[in-house]
Structure formats: C-alpha cells, structure tokens
Design an enzyme around this catalytic site. Structure first.
Site, PDB file in Angstrom:
ATOM      1  N   HIS A 139       0.851  -1.194   0.000  1.00 46.13           N
ATOM      2  CA  HIS A 139       0.000   0.000   0.000  1.00 46.13           C
ATOM      3  C   HIS A 139       0.888   1.246   0.000  1.00 46.13           C
ATOM      4  O   HIS A 139       0.686   2.158  -0.803  1.00 46.13           O
ATOM      5  CB  HIS A 139      -0.923   0.001   1.227  1.00 46.13           C
ATOM      6  CG  HIS A 139      -1.569   1.320   1.497  1.00 46.13           C
ATOM      7  ND1 HIS A 139      -2.540   1.851   0.689  1.00 46.13           N
ATOM      8  CD2 HIS A 139      -1.365   2.235   2.483  1.00 46.13           C
ATOM      9  CE1 HIS A 139      -2.918   3.027   1.172  1.00 46.13           C
ATOM     10  NE2 HIS A 139      -2.217   3.293   2.262  1.00 46.13           N
ATOM     11  N   ASP A 166       6.346  22.051 -26.284  1.00 40.24           N
ATOM     12  CA  ASP A 166       6.346  20.686 -25.735  1.00 40.24           C
ATOM     13  C   ASP A 166       7.406  20.629 -24.658  1.00 40.24           C
ATOM     14  O   ASP A 166       8.019  21.650 -24.325  1.00 40.24           O
ATOM     15  CB  ASP A 166       6.640  19.644 -26.835  1.00 40.24           C
ATOM     16  CG  ASP A 166       6.026  18.288 -26.480  1.00 40.24           C
ATOM     17  OD1 ASP A 166       6.334  17.778 -25.391  1.00 40.24           O
ATOM     18  OD2 ASP A 166       5.230  17.759 -27.281  1.00 40.24           O
ATOM     19  N   TRP A 190       7.106  -0.063   3.813  1.00 41.72           N
ATOM     20  CA  TRP A 190       7.547   0.644   2.600  1.00 41.72           C
ATOM     21  C   TRP A 190       8.950   1.207   2.780  1.00 41.72           C
ATOM     22  O   TRP A 190       9.637   1.487   1.816  1.00 41.72           O
ATOM     23  CB  TRP A 190       6.555   1.738   2.212  1.00 41.72           C
ATOM     24  CG  TRP A 190       6.754   3.053   2.904  1.00 41.72           C
ATOM     25  CD1 TRP A 190       6.283   3.396   4.138  1.00 41.72           C
ATOM     26  CD2 TRP A 190       7.476   4.202   2.419  1.00 41.72           C
ATOM     27  NE1 TRP A 190       6.668   4.677   4.443  1.00 41.72           N
ATOM     28  CE2 TRP A 190       7.395   5.204   3.408  1.00 41.72           C
ATOM     29  CE3 TRP A 190       8.168   4.500   1.241  1.00 41.72           C
ATOM     30  CZ2 TRP A 190       7.996   6.458   3.263  1.00 41.72           C
ATOM     31  CZ3 TRP A 190       8.766   5.753   1.106  1.00 41.72           C
ATOM     32  CH2 TRP A 190       8.668   6.713   2.114  1.00 41.72           C
ATOM     33  N   SER A 204      12.920   6.568 -13.990  1.00 40.52           N
ATOM     34  CA  SER A 204      11.854   7.330 -14.633  1.00 40.52           C
ATOM     35  C   SER A 204      11.744   8.721 -14.022  1.00 40.52           C
ATOM     36  O   SER A 204      11.638   9.728 -14.727  1.00 40.52           O
ATOM     37  CB  SER A 204      10.539   6.551 -14.497  1.00 40.52           C
ATOM     38  OG  SER A 204       9.450   7.413 -14.628  1.00 40.52           O
ATOM     39  N   SER A 205      11.807   8.784 -12.676  1.00 42.36           N
ATOM     40  CA  SER A 205      11.691  10.072 -11.999  1.00 42.36           C
ATOM     41  C   SER A 205      12.838  11.002 -12.359  1.00 42.36           C
ATOM     42  O   SER A 205      12.646  12.200 -12.555  1.00 42.36           O
ATOM     43  CB  SER A 205      11.729   9.880 -10.484  1.00 42.36           C
ATOM     44  OG  SER A 205      10.504   9.430 -10.031  1.00 42.36           O
ATOM     45  N   HIS A 250      13.125  12.010   3.577  1.00 42.38           N
ATOM     46  CA  HIS A 250      12.527  13.267   3.992  1.00 42.38           C
ATOM     47  C   HIS A 250      12.343  14.249   2.847  1.00 42.38           C
ATOM     48  O   HIS A 250      11.247  14.764   2.671  1.00 42.38           O
ATOM     49  CB  HIS A 250      13.177  13.891   5.214  1.00 42.38           C
ATOM     50  CG  HIS A 250      12.154  14.790   5.840  1.00 42.38           C
ATOM     51  ND1 HIS A 250      11.124  14.307   6.600  1.00 42.38           N
ATOM     52  CD2 HIS A 250      11.906  16.103   5.682  1.00 42.38           C
ATOM     53  CE1 HIS A 250      10.309  15.287   6.901  1.00 42.38           C
ATOM     54  NE2 HIS A 250      10.757  16.389   6.369  1.00 42.38           N
ATOM     55  N   GLU A 309      11.827  13.371   0.018  1.00 46.09           N
ATOM     56  CA  GLU A 309      10.733  12.718  -0.720  1.00 46.09           C
ATOM     57  C   GLU A 309       9.364  13.236  -0.264  1.00 46.09           C
ATOM     58  O   GLU A 309       8.476  13.439  -1.087  1.00 46.09           O
ATOM     59  CB  GLU A 309      10.828  11.191  -0.529  1.00 46.09           C
ATOM     60  CG  GLU A 309       9.609  10.403  -0.966  1.00 46.09           C
ATOM     61  CD  GLU A 309       9.436  10.336  -2.473  1.00 46.09           C
ATOM     62  OE1 GLU A 309      10.377  10.687  -3.203  1.00 46.09           O
ATOM     63  OE2 GLU A 309       8.343   9.937  -2.909  1.00 46.09           O
ATOM     64  N   TYR A 337       8.657  16.121   0.708  1.00 44.81           N
ATOM     65  CA  TYR A 337       8.457  17.439   0.096  1.00 44.81           C
ATOM     66  C   TYR A 337       8.274  17.316  -1.400  1.00 44.81           C
ATOM     67  O   TYR A 337       7.582  18.121  -2.013  1.00 44.81           O
ATOM     68  CB  TYR A 337       9.590  18.386   0.492  1.00 44.81           C
ATOM     69  CG  TYR A 337       9.478  18.685   1.963  1.00 44.81           C
ATOM     70  CD1 TYR A 337       8.481  19.550   2.421  1.00 44.81           C
ATOM     71  CD2 TYR A 337      10.255  18.035   2.903  1.00 44.81           C
ATOM     72  CE1 TYR A 337       8.294  19.766   3.770  1.00 44.81           C
ATOM     73  CE2 TYR A 337      10.074  18.248   4.253  1.00 44.81           C
ATOM     74  CZ  TYR A 337       9.093  19.106   4.685  1.00 44.81           C
ATOM     75  OH  TYR A 337       8.895  19.304   6.015  1.00 44.81           O
ATOM     76  N   SER A 375      -1.647  27.347  -5.173  1.00 49.17           N
ATOM     77  CA  SER A 375      -1.311  28.748  -5.422  1.00 49.17           C
ATOM     78  C   SER A 375      -1.900  29.270  -6.726  1.00 49.17           C
ATOM     79  O   SER A 375      -1.853  30.470  -6.990  1.00 49.17           O
ATOM     80  CB  SER A 375       0.214  28.924  -5.450  1.00 49.17           C
ATOM     81  OG  SER A 375       0.760  28.516  -4.224  1.00 49.17           O
ATOM     82  N   HIS A 385      14.866  12.941  12.204  1.00 49.30           N
ATOM     83  CA  HIS A 385      13.706  12.990  13.110  1.00 49.30           C
ATOM     84  C   HIS A 385      12.810  11.763  12.905  1.00 49.30           C
ATOM     85  O   HIS A 385      11.894  11.546  13.686  1.00 49.30           O
ATOM     86  CB  HIS A 385      12.922  14.314  12.987  1.00 49.30           C
ATOM     87  CG  HIS A 385      12.215  14.519  11.687  1.00 49.30           C
ATOM     88  ND1 HIS A 385      12.112  15.738  11.082  1.00 49.30           N
ATOM     89  CD2 HIS A 385      11.558  13.670  10.876  1.00 49.30           C
ATOM     90  CE1 HIS A 385      11.429  15.625   9.961  1.00 49.30           C
ATOM     91  NE2 HIS A 385      11.087  14.378   9.810  1.00 49.30           N
ATOM     92  N   HIS A 386      13.082  10.995  11.872  1.00 50.65           N
ATOM     93  CA  HIS A 386      12.363   9.717  11.709  1.00 50.65           C
ATOM     94  C   HIS A 386      13.004   8.630  12.569  1.00 50.65           C
ATOM     95  O   HIS A 386      12.541   7.500  12.579  1.00 50.65           O
ATOM     96  CB  HIS A 386      12.408   9.262  10.249  1.00 50.65           C
ATOM     97  CG  HIS A 386      11.700  10.196   9.313  1.00 50.65           C
ATOM     98  ND1 HIS A 386      10.374  10.078   9.018  1.00 50.65           N
ATOM     99  CD2 HIS A 386      12.139  11.274   8.622  1.00 50.65           C
ATOM    100  CE1 HIS A 386      10.023  11.044   8.177  1.00 50.65           C
ATOM    101  NE2 HIS A 386      11.066  11.782   7.922  1.00 50.65           N
ATOM    102  N   THR A 398       6.601  26.789   5.880  1.00 54.31           N
ATOM    103  CA  THR A 398       5.304  26.170   5.584  1.00 54.31           C
ATOM    104  C   THR A 398       4.182  27.072   6.080  1.00 54.31           C
ATOM    105  O   THR A 398       3.172  27.266   5.404  1.00 54.31           O
ATOM    106  CB  THR A 398       5.215  24.782   6.254  1.00 54.31           C
ATOM    107  OG1 THR A 398       6.433  24.087   6.013  1.00 54.31           O
ATOM    108  CG2 THR A 398       4.074  23.980   5.680  1.00 54.31           C
ATOM    109  N   LYS A 430       3.483  29.926   3.757  1.00 53.14           N
ATOM    110  CA  LYS A 430       2.640  29.572   2.613  1.00 53.14           C
ATOM    111  C   LYS A 430       1.168  29.621   2.993  1.00 53.14           C
ATOM    112  O   LYS A 430       0.338  30.195   2.280  1.00 53.14           O
ATOM    113  CB  LYS A 430       2.999  28.178   2.096  1.00 53.14           C
ATOM    114  CG  LYS A 430       4.343  28.169   1.427  1.00 53.14           C
ATOM    115  CD  LYS A 430       4.585  26.878   0.704  1.00 53.14           C
ATOM    116  CE  LYS A 430       5.503  27.084  -0.469  1.00 53.14           C
ATOM    117  NZ  LYS A 430       4.880  27.714  -1.624  1.00 53.14           N
ATOM    118  N   ARG A 440       1.689   0.968  14.834  1.00 53.45           N
ATOM    119  CA  ARG A 440       1.261   0.798  13.446  1.00 53.45           C
ATOM    120  C   ARG A 440       1.696  -0.591  12.968  1.00 53.45           C
ATOM    121  O   ARG A 440       2.465  -1.284  13.628  1.00 53.45           O
ATOM    122  CB  ARG A 440       1.873   1.891  12.573  1.00 53.45           C
ATOM    123  CG  ARG A 440       3.378   1.889  12.587  1.00 53.45           C
ATOM    124  CD  ARG A 440       3.966   3.155  12.006  1.00 53.45           C
ATOM    125  NE  ARG A 440       3.810   3.200  10.561  1.00 53.45           N
ATOM    126  CZ  ARG A 440       4.640   3.841   9.737  1.00 53.45           C
ATOM    127  NH1 ARG A 440       5.665   4.507  10.215  1.00 53.45           N
ATOM    128  NH2 ARG A 440       4.439   3.839   8.436  1.00 53.45           N
TER     129      ARG A 440
END
Lengths: 402, 531
Positions: B83, B112, B148, B175-176, B259, B261, B263, B274, B308-309, B334, B337, B456
């Site tokens: 998932h 293009d 994951w 690909s990314s 991390h 990622e 963002y 925006s 922090h993870h 943040t 924004k 979890r």
C-alpha cells in the site's frame, strides 16, 4: 458530551455487529490495567517523571497549536463567510506587504524555538542512563523478548517472555480477555522507585521496546546495544508491545513490566533463583533417545516453532521446512554445527546459548518427528565437544588475524 | 501577464499529420506529445491509486475488529508494505509528473517538453515497474512485507518479492530522474520571451524545485536499495552487524532520501493551490516572492531533518537536539505559505466551485497535519508516539488531505482545459464533501489510537482500541468508494458536457487559459510574448 454519546452508540454498534457475525466470539470490555483504556483519548497516565514531562509537553504543544489553529482558521473562515462574490464583495487588489510578511515569518520562528527549548531539558534527562540501580538486557527475537538481569539485585536471572494470549481468543473461538494481546507468560519484574536501565539489542531484526506509561521507547538493534531508563513511581503492571515492524508476528510480542515493592521484589528474586536451580539439568544424567525427543519437543516449542512451525513445514522461502529436510536427515554433526553457528544472511540465528541438553534434545526431536526418522542423534556430551571444537577454531582464527 | 497567440494561419501543408494524433493504441505507445504523456501519467496514477486503495481497504477490513479475521499476519504485512510503495511511487509521484507534463509547457508558453522522446520513455518505464510490484504478490513468499521503508535487516530476510520490489523502485527512480531532467530543462530553457523566472507561474516554480530534489535524492534511494540487494545475494554486509555493517546506516541513507521525498510529494501540491486560490478569490496571489523563497527554504531544510524519523534508534542527545530544532524550523516557511493563501482569500471576491472547495479543504486539513508534525518534532513526544497510529494519522493528513486533495483541486481546475467540457459540478461537489467527511472519519480517530499507544503495522490489537478502529474502517470504505465519483465525473467530462470556453474561470490567469479548450494537440508553436 457529543463525543461521549456518539461513542456509546458506536460501542452499541460494536456489540451488535459482533453478535451478528456468526462464529465470532465477543470481547470482555473495560479498561486494561496498566494498558490502554477503552476509547482512550490521551497519552497513558504517566508513572515516571519522564512520562509526566512528556505528557505535559504534549499538552502544552497541543494548547499552542489549538490557539494558532483557532486564530488562523478564524480568519480564513471569516473570509470564506464574508468575502464572497455572492454577497457582492468586490476583490481588493493588494498582493504584498513586507511588514506583514516579516511578522509572520519572525513570530512563528520565535514560537517554534520556544517549543523546542521547552523540550530540551527532557531530551537530556531521557538520555541520562547513568547511576542505575538495576540493569536489565532486553533482547528482541522473532517473536518474543529475552531478558537478562545484568547488574543489581537479581543479577543472573534470565528468561524468555512470550505472548500469553491463547490462539482461540485471537481466532475468535472464545471471548477475548481484558488483557488481550498485551499479556505475557513471564513478566519483567522490577522494584518501585529504583532507576532501571534497559539495554536493548536484538537477535535477528530490529525490534523496539516500549512502555507508554514510562515514556520509554527504544529500538533494539541486532549487533548493537542501546540503552534507555525508567524509574517507576507506582506499584503496578504496565504494558506495551514491540513498536518496530519485525516480521509476521510483529503484533504478537508484548512487553509487560511488573513493578513491585522492594520487599516483594527481593522475594521474587529469591524464588527465581530457586526455580532456576531446580530447572538445571543434572550434568551426570544418561539420556535415552526417547527422553531426548520428549525434552526436545518442549525446546522446539519455545525456540523453533515460530519460524519452522509445529508441523515442521516452515514458511518458505524465508523459513525452510524441517520435515524432509536434507540437513535434518543427513549427518547429525552438520545439523549441530548449524544450530551452534546459525547461517549468515538468513533468519537462522545461532542457538549457542541453549544448554547442551537442550540442543541435543531439539536435534533428536527434529530428526524423529513428522516424516523424519533417525537413530543418529547426539548426546549432550557431543554438543559440548562440538561447542568446544568450534570455540577453539574461532580462537585459532582470532590468533592468526593478530 | 498577457500573451499574443499565433496558433493559426501557419501553413504546414507538408506536415499536416502533425496536427492531430495518430489513432489507435500506437498513438499512446509512441507518443512524444506532452499532453498525451500527461494523460498517460494521470490515468496510470489513478489506476495505481485504486490498487493502493484496495490494499488499504484490505488492511482496514482486518482492523475492523480485534482478532485475526481475513488475512494471515504475513499477508497483512505485505498489504501495508505494498500500500505504501504503490501510493508513494505509483500514485502520488507519477500523478504530479502528469500534471507537470500537461501544464508546464502550457504555462510557460512552450510547444512541448524539452526531451520529447525521453518523456515517452520516462512514462513507459513505469508500466513494467508497476507490473513487477504487482507480480511480486504471486511469487513464492509473496510481496515484500518489510514496510515501505524496507528497513534492513528485515528486508534481507524477505523472499523473491523483495528483489522484484527493488528492481521496480530502481526503474521508477530512473523514470523520476529522467522526468526531472526534462522538467528542469524545459523550465529553464523554453519559457516564452519575457517570462522571467520571477514572473513564472507558481506551479512551475514548485516543480522546478521538486525536480532538483528528485535528482538529488533518487540516486540515494537507489544506493540504499542496491546495498540491500548485494547484502541479500552477494555476501556484502552493509547493514549486517555480524559482517561489520550497521542496520541503522540503512535508515540514515533511506531517510536522507525519504525526507526530501515527502516534500517532493507536497511542493507541487502547493503550486496547484497557489493557482486555484487566486483564481476563485479573483485576486492576485499574495506574496509571490515570499512563496518562492518559502518553497526554496523548505527544499533546503528538507536535507537536514531526516533523522527525526529515527529518534528512537538511540542517537546521542546532541543529534536529537539538532534534528528537533531543524525540524521545528521547517514549520516557518510552511506557515508562510498558509498565511499567504489566506491573505490571498482575504477581501477577495470568492466563489466555491469544486477546485476551490478542495483548495480550502486542503489548507484546512493539511494544516492539521502540519500541527501534528510540529508535535511530533518535539523529540520526547516523538519517542512516545513514534511507530504508533499517531504517525499514521499525521502522514495521511499531509499526504491524502495534502497531496491528494491538491491534485483533486488541480484535476477539476484544469479538466475543462484537458477535455474541452465542463465537468458535472454537482457530482464533483459530492465528491469533495464525501472525501472530506470520510477522510476525517478515517484518520482523525487514529490520533487517539496513537496517543493510547497502538503501534502501526499490526494486524490485531488490544480490545480497548476496538471502537476507534471500527470508526476508521467505516470511514476508509466510505473514502475509498467516494473516489469512484471522481472517475465518473472525469469520464463524463471526456464524453461530453457543456462546452468549455478558453477560460472557464472568471479569475484564472496564465498562458494556459489563452489557448482554446480542449487545448489543441500542438500549442505555442510560435512562442507567445509575455509582458
């Protein structure tokens, strides 16, 4: 009030749906002492200074966030309400304001730094594991905990601690007890008001040792030793469970700490010492194959069954079957060597820490169970020799490298 | 911003076939058209969203009641793992690339993407990658069940499914990276004359920064999972203590990717919001320059907060303090924004079509995820809540109510431009209200579960957690089925509906609204002039 009413409706719904679902037994209801309360909304009631600091920190943070939330979304929803085209509101044309933009950068920065500053003292206190009265090593295994009392009163005590919830409850054949999922066969016992240092490590993968009421959570990392500490202020039983995903039975390796008065703790230590002495195998006993197999069944149930399964079929590919295994049916020395050393890069750990009798017994059991049949079983003395030979070889290797 | 268009009047007699797409399947296989590729990305990610959603419902079905009902724990772990992987790498990331493909050339007045053939390749790489992930359920031992995050050494224990997962992620990473190179090159080189960087639409800005983040961290992930692969098969011991390695090193490398990622998955969402908020407030975006600076600060700070993870791995106090303070600081840009969006709404002339509903919903619910993020940044509190359902609630508030709601907002905003038809406003509003209500029913109770200590990734739990789990499961099914409404609205809009004018929104600005709806197959063959 609204929450309370809706919650009671939900619990009515729980009962109803449980009753409707045929074949699923119900659950005893009520708060779990030392564990979660029914529909608990906040952190566990703290029983250590650290946990109560965390409790307060969380409460203060929540308060600050709530104030900001109300202020910011008060403005937004007022705007949503008042500045609508349908009300004939005409759009203004402003699109920047240096003063405002600086203000709403600086003010939040001050707020977050204050938040972090509030927590700094607790961070330092949590890391201070010095001057412990009692040191206990908690070793995570797939999927149980092993405890060794390393230093302090009770030094030398060691035991495994596994989930005590019966399968019948898990699979819904009988009603679930109040301690469902958070109960163990052997609880960790500690004295009240003493600083207890917990060393964590693991046998196989990363686990995490946590007791919410103590404000303690520490990963147990294979090959490394980490530490944490707690000083429980209140006698009682406190419950947690493994907090780091560690494989299929991750949800089934709870942690239970029984905090006793000093006198009761001393009594418990004495009982444990007597029990351990009684459990020791008589080193001069001559074992027959049948006795070893019978003894081995118990060892297998304690040490092997989680991976290799009661039927010996394992759970391939990670956990190979023993039933019909070439290794188990082959020469016994190979199997003994594997048990002593484990196998690199697989889940098969070293079981050197089992006693000679236990190893001999479990080898005898696996070689004479399911479809396996063999008279080629080792005696405890063979295990002793194999361990000694192995240790000598390692010693030689170490000497060579120097 | 104004533009002079010149789409017509050019004689292209010798290449008339370029004016329309070839028909049939080969159009999609061989296409180098940014709009076609954008469409492919969006459909692909929607399909992955449904697959990932079904897995989520499998998880919630098991957690509906205490006890083991439907799945064995090992299969349950496969569901939670896949998932996560499918939603992150299959749904959210490709969806934003789809938006980028469709909208960046239209917004900057380019004909293009810069590398049209590579663009095709970036998309088609995703298909075998997704196939590998899905096939892995059916190999011996099943799909990877290590979470994951694929923490070693649990991930070294897994079967063949893990290897397929590693290959899938390598391919998706490639690909990314190609997509990012394409986006950066397009934005930096192909803007219409007169469009300086500081006049560029905010969505392009956020994607430019996202693309740099991707190029910086995807190779780091590739490194981590390659080390896993060699630990698994070639006898190395990067993460094996017995061989001199360190399992915690995996976590450092993973979260150095992980991390930024998060963002990567939220900055393009900020860009979409925006655009939508000013359009429906009929008022220019407040603080354009500070938006750009805030986005850049978030990107830079995202590289120094990864640990922090890992507060519970046992890092020294100095490390915990550094990462706590650094993480706290991210709240500042943040916050800027959020304040800017609200200032944009302030004294506007607002209407609440579906894009705006999702945008306001996004601001509201995403900010709640921001607050729980702030609470989790406090190290001692994090240690209490790490690996509990509180964290699950937190990241679903920022990823579902954040990224996903912003994408829904963007879909409804640009759908008339894509299909040439207005969408069914009534059904779309129903989609919004169902999503909003069911989302909160699903995830709000998880805060309580986490505070009460429910870890979890467990298939069974103490009976005291039962009621909130039941509420969450009911919400999850509601939320899941609500997403079918989106499919209905989109298909209806493709098939027909009221004809959309070039600019269906009174307050929308930007070059994309100067071309007809649906956008012709080729746009801006001659660059427009931006003043």
């Amino acid at each position: 009030m609204g929450v309370a009413t809706s919650c009671s409706k939900i619990s009515y719904a729980t009962g109803l749906s449980l009753a409707l679902a045929a074949g699923i037994a119900g659950a005893a209801s009520g708060d779990m002492p030392g564990g979660p309360a029914v529909r608990q909304l906040n952190l566990a009631p703290p029983v250590t200074t650290i946990a109560s600091q965390i409790y307060d920190l969380h409460f203060v943070m929540l308060g600050i966030c709530a104030v900001i939330f109300v202020a910011v979304f008060g403005v937004m929803f007022y705007s949503v309400y008042a500045h609508r085209k349908s009300k004939g509101h005409k759009a203004a044309t402003f699109h920047e304001s240096t003063a405002v933009e600086i203000a709403w950068t600086v003010v939040p920065m001050v707020i977050v730094i204050v938040m972090a500053a509030l927590a700094t003292k607790t961070v330092l206190a949590m890391k201070d594991t010095s001057n412990a009265d009692l040191t206990i090593k908690a070793t995570g295994h797939q999927w149980k905990w092993a405890y060794d009392y390393v230093k302090g009163e009770g030094e030398g005590i060691s035991f495994y601690s596994s989930l005590a919830t019966p399968t019948d409850q898990i699979e819904g054949r009988v009603e679930k007890g109040i301690h469902y999922m958070l109960e163990v066969d052997n609880e960790v016992v500690v004295p009240v008001g003493k600083k207890v240092r917990i060393l964590t490590t693991a046998q196989d993968v990363i686990h995490a040792w946590m007791i919410p009421a103590f404000g303690v959570k520490q990963d147990a990392i294979p090959g490394f030793i980490r530490d944490t500490w707690f000083k429980a202020d209140k006698i009682g039983v406190y419950r947690g469970q493994c907090a780091e995903l560690c494989g299929k039975e991750h949800g089934f390796m709870p942690i239970v700490v029984n905090v006793k008065s000093e006198a009761d703790y001393t009594k418990w230590v004495e009982e444990q010492k007597k029990l351990m002495a009684a459990k020791m195998d008589d080193p001069n006993k001559q074992w027959t194959k049948a006795e070893l197999v019978a003894r081995g069944e118990k060892v297998y149930a304690a040490a092997c069954v989680a991976c290799h399964q009661a039927n010996g079929k394992g759970a391939p590919p990670a956990f190979p079957p023993l039933d019909g295994s070439k290794l188990v049916q082959g020469p016994r020395d190979n199997q003994v060597a594997l048990l002593i050393n484990g196998r690199q890069g697989t889940a098969m750990a070293s079981f050197r820490s089992l006693s000679d009798v236990e190893l001999a017994a479990v080898v005898a059991y696996t070689r004479n169970s399911w479809g396996n049949k063999s008279d080629d079983v080792p005696m405890p003395a063979d295990i002793k020799a194999a361990k000694a030979w192995d240790a000598a070889k390692l010693g030689q290797l170490a000497a060579k490298q120097q | 911003m104004s533009a002079v268009l010149d789409n017509h009047g050019h004689a292209h007699d010798h290449e008339d076939h370029h004016h329309g797409p070839p028909s049939g399947l080969m159009r999609w296989v061989t296409t180098t058209n940014h709009k076609d590729i954008g469409t492919l990305y969006l459909w692909f990610s929607f399909a992955m969203l449904l697959v990932g959603g079904v897995l989520a419902l499998c998880i919630r079905a098991e957690l509906f009641q205490p006890g083991l009902q439907y799945w064995r724990p090992e299969l349950f772990n496969q569901f939670t793992t896949m998932h996560g992987l499918i939603m992150v790498f299959g749904a959210i990331m490709p969806a934003f690339v789809g938006f980028a493909n469709w909208m960046i050339p239209l917004q900057i007045g380019a004909p293009d993407m810069a590398f049209a053939r590579m663009n095709n390749w970036s998309f088609w790489l995703l298909v075998p990658a997704a196939a590998l992930l899905l096939i892995s359920f059916f190999v011996p031992g099943g799909a990877t069940a290590a979470g994951w995050t694929l923490y070693a050494p649990l991930s070294t224990q897994m079967g063949l499914g893990m290897d397929l997962g590693i290959f899938a992620m390598h391919i998706m990473g490639a690909s990314s990276i190609m997509g990012s190179i394409n986006i950066i090159t397009t934005i930096l080189n192909m803007r219409a004359p007169g469009m300086t960087l500081m006049k560029m639409p905010m969505f392009c800005w956020t994607w430019l920064i996202t693309a740099y983040l991707l190029i910086a961290v995807m190779p780091v992930l590739a490194g981590a999972i390659t080390m896993l692969l060699t630990d698994r098969h070639f006898g190395t011991s990067f993460f094996n203590a017995a061989g001199g390695g360190d399992p915690v090193m995996y976590q450092h490398i993973f979260w150095f990717f992980g991390h930024p990622e998060v963002y990567i998955m939220i900055l393009p969402a900020f860009g979409i919001i925006s655009h939508v908020v000013p359009a429906f407030a009929r008022k220019q975006l407040f603080g354009y320059a500070s938006m750009v600076y805030a986005t850049s600060s978030i990107a830079i700070l995202s590289f120094i907060v990864w640990a922090h993870h890992m507060f519970t791995t046992g890092m020294p106090a100095a490390g915990q303090l550094f990462f706590m303070y650094a993480t706290m600081l991210i709240a500042v840009p943040t916050g800027v924004k959020v304040f800017n969006w609200i200032a944009t709404m302030w004294r506007g002339s607002m209407t609440f079509e579906t894009p705006m509903l999702f945008a306001v919903g996004f601001i509201f619910v995403f900010t709640m995820g921001g607050f729980t993020g702030l609470i989790l940044a406090v190290t001692p509190v994090d240690i209490q809540l790490q690996d509990t359902y509180y964290v699950v609630a937190h990241f679903h508030y920022v990823l579902v109510a954040g990224s996903l709601f912003a994408m829904f907002s963007g879909v409804y905003f640009w759908l008339p431009k894509w299909t040439g038809h207005m969408y069914d406003e009534g059904l779309a509003k129903l989609h919004f209200w169902c999503s909003m209500v069911f989302f909160n029913i699903t995830f709000f109770p998880m805060h309580f579960l986490g505070l009460a200590g429910m870890p979890r990734r467990i298939p069974d739990y103490a009976t005291q957690f039962a009621d909130f789990n039941m509420i969450a499961s009911i919400g999850a099914f509601g939320f899941g089925f609500s997403q079918l409404l989106l499919m209905v609205v989109v298909i209806k809009s493709i098939k027909g509906g009221a004809k959309a004018p070039a600019n269906p929104w009174e307050g929308a600005e930007g070059l994309e609204w100067t071309v007809p709806s649906p956008a012709p197959y080729h746009t801006f063959e001659t660059a427009p002039q931006v003043k």
